[in-house]
Design an enzyme around this catalytic site. Structure first.
Site, PDB file in Angstrom:
ATOM      1  N   ARG A  36      10.662  41.981 -23.071  1.00 38.42           N
ATOM      2  CA  ARG A  36      10.370  40.612 -23.514  1.00 38.42           C
ATOM      3  C   ARG A  36      11.165  40.250 -24.776  1.00 38.42           C
ATOM      4  NH1 ARG A  36       3.803  39.982 -22.642  1.00 38.42           N
ATOM      5  NH2 ARG A  36       3.923  39.480 -20.433  1.00 38.42           N
ATOM      6  N   LYS A 188      -7.502  44.082  -9.089  1.00 37.89           N
ATOM      7  CA  LYS A 188      -8.648  43.221  -8.780  1.00 37.89           C
ATOM      8  C   LYS A 188      -8.366  42.048  -7.847  1.00 37.89           C
ATOM      9  CE  LYS A 188     -11.470  43.985 -12.836  1.00 37.89           C
ATOM     10  NZ  LYS A 188     -11.676  43.434 -14.170  1.00 37.89           N
ATOM     11  N   GLY A 346       3.785  43.177 -15.914  1.00 35.56           N
ATOM     12  CA  GLY A 346       4.130  44.282 -16.804  1.00 35.56           C
ATOM     13  C   GLY A 346       4.279  45.637 -16.119  1.00 35.56           C
ATOM     14  N   GLY A 369       0.368  37.175 -16.255  1.00 36.62           N
ATOM     15  CA  GLY A 369      -0.538  36.095 -15.865  1.00 36.62           C
ATOM     16  C   GLY A 369       0.188  34.774 -15.634  1.00 36.62           C
TER      17      GLY A 369
END
Ligand code: 3PG
Ligand code: MG
Length: 389
Positions: A36, A188, A346, A369
């Site tokens: 990043r 999830k 990530g 996200g």
């Protein structure tokens, strides 16, 4: 989507507040993956050469509005070789700045006003600056003071990284070469419902893997032993499968798994079909048949979108087998000119890095996200505010 960019912007001698996402993993004060930071350099360098006086605002972790030095940006300032201003609301240093100077402001999340997007805090943050540039694509799904609040106060522009993310991700969403294969894994279902549906709509084939895949296997009546999965997401999983079918998307679930008797890096690996999994087996990676099938699917595709590793990719080499096979197959096909590959998240990017194939991928997003929300078709508040009317 047309964004106001820094191209042709006159910043000579101007005070620029630059939002970057430097939320990188740091172990023992060392940055383990500077991706990043590296991707943020073109904007920093462009603004410097244009003579701007730059203060970078960034966050790290979730210190919940408290000054917790565990989340200090000092290791990042050290890595970049720039000065850290210990308080992001300090303005005293501005007077000493010369054209082309750059400093890093301490973690903006040390203030509760940041995540609340408190207007008074945003005004404090913006004070003393002439221009705001947002290059932090990875946090632009958050309506915080440093992504949205200051953009409402200062003339605001998209940095090169943010603009490039939007350009590449939009292109694949709008006009992908087909067949389009999406691979979604991770832990999830509950956090990936939106993206699974969006990708089911968009893709010709959708591979669901990892613990996410285990939940789908469970929903279909498969055996999952003592593994990580979400029993309460059974109905959601079935609904997603139904949705995919209605949208003519072929869904491929795991066929077999790499399992062990304990969830540990050095545990002995066995390969089992779902019918063979015992009560005390723990799934840690994709199985051999599943991986072979995934690689074959990648070889047939013209576009691949991938988010989420299909096992414990950081437990190399025993449990990285499935994820590394996917990474290598995507890289090989992209290198050969047969495939457009778009990868985000990530852990997934770390797997590419560990395989040494990151450079082969068509586009690697800095977003986790934010990448998922963009693909889902959601409006990213930090980006929407930079749109040209
Ligand atoms: C990220 O790493 O996903 C971004 O920096 C956003 O961080 P957050 O999830 O803590 O808001
Ligand atoms: Mg996050």
């Amino acid at each position: 989507m047309k964004l106001r960019t820094i191209e042709n912007l006159d910043v000579q001698g101007k005070y620029v507040l630059l939002r970057d996402d430097f939320n990188v993993q740091i172990v023992d004060n060392k940055i383990t993956d500077p991706f990043r930071i590296e991707q943020s350099m073109p904007t920093i360098n462009a603004l410097r050469s244009a003579g701007a006086r730059i203060a970078i605002v960034a966050h790290r972790g979730r210190p919940k509005g408290e000054r917790n030095m565990e989340y200090s940006l000092q290791p990042i300032a050290d890595y970049m070789g720039i000065k850290l201003i210990p308080d992001c609301l300090d303005k005293d240093f501005l007077g000493d700045m010369r054209d082309g100077d750059v400093v890093l402001l301490e973690n903006v999340r040390f203030y509760a006003g940041e995540e609340k997007n408190d207007p008074a805090f945003a005004a404090d943050l913006a004070r003393g600056f002439d221009v705001f540039v947002n290059d932090a694509f990875a946090v632009s799904h958050r309506a915080h003071a440093s992504t949205v609040g200051v953009a409402e106060i200062l003339p605001s522009y998209a940095g090169k990284l943010l603009a490039s993310e939007i350009e590449h991700l939009s292109a694949v969403m709008e006009n992908p070469a087909r067949p389009l294969l999406s691979i979604v894994a991770g832990s999830k279902v509950s956090t990936k419902i939106g993206v699974l549906k969006a990708l089911a709509k968009l893709s010709d084939t959708l591979i669901i893997g990892g613990a996410l895949g285990t939940t789908f296997n469970y929903a279909m009546g498969g055996r999952v032993g003592n593994s990580l999965y979400e029993a309460d997401q059974k109905e959601t999983a079935l609904e997603i499968l139904d949705f995919a079918e209605k949208n003519n998307c072929r869904v491929l679930l795991p066929l077999d798994k790499g399992v062990a008797k304990e969830f540990a890096r050095d545990a002995a690996r066995m390969n089992k079909d779902f019918t063979e999994i015992e009560e005390d087996d723990v799934i840690i990676d994709a199985g051999l048949k599943t991986t072979e099938r995934d690689v074959a699917e990648i070889r047939k595709a013209k576009t691949v979108i991938w988010n989420g590793t299909v096992g414990m990719a950081e437990w190399q080499p025993t449990w990285s087998y499935g994820s590394f096979a996917i990474a290598n197959a995507i890289a090989e096909q992209t290198r050969a000119g047969n495939l457009e590959s778009i990868i985000g998240g990530g852990d997934t990017v770390a797997a590419l890095e560990a395989c040494g194939v990151k450079e082969d991928i068509t586009y690697v997003s800095t977003g986790g996200g934010a990448f998922l929300e963009f693909i889902e078709g959601r409006i990213l508040p930090g980006v929407a505010i930079l749109e040209d009317e």
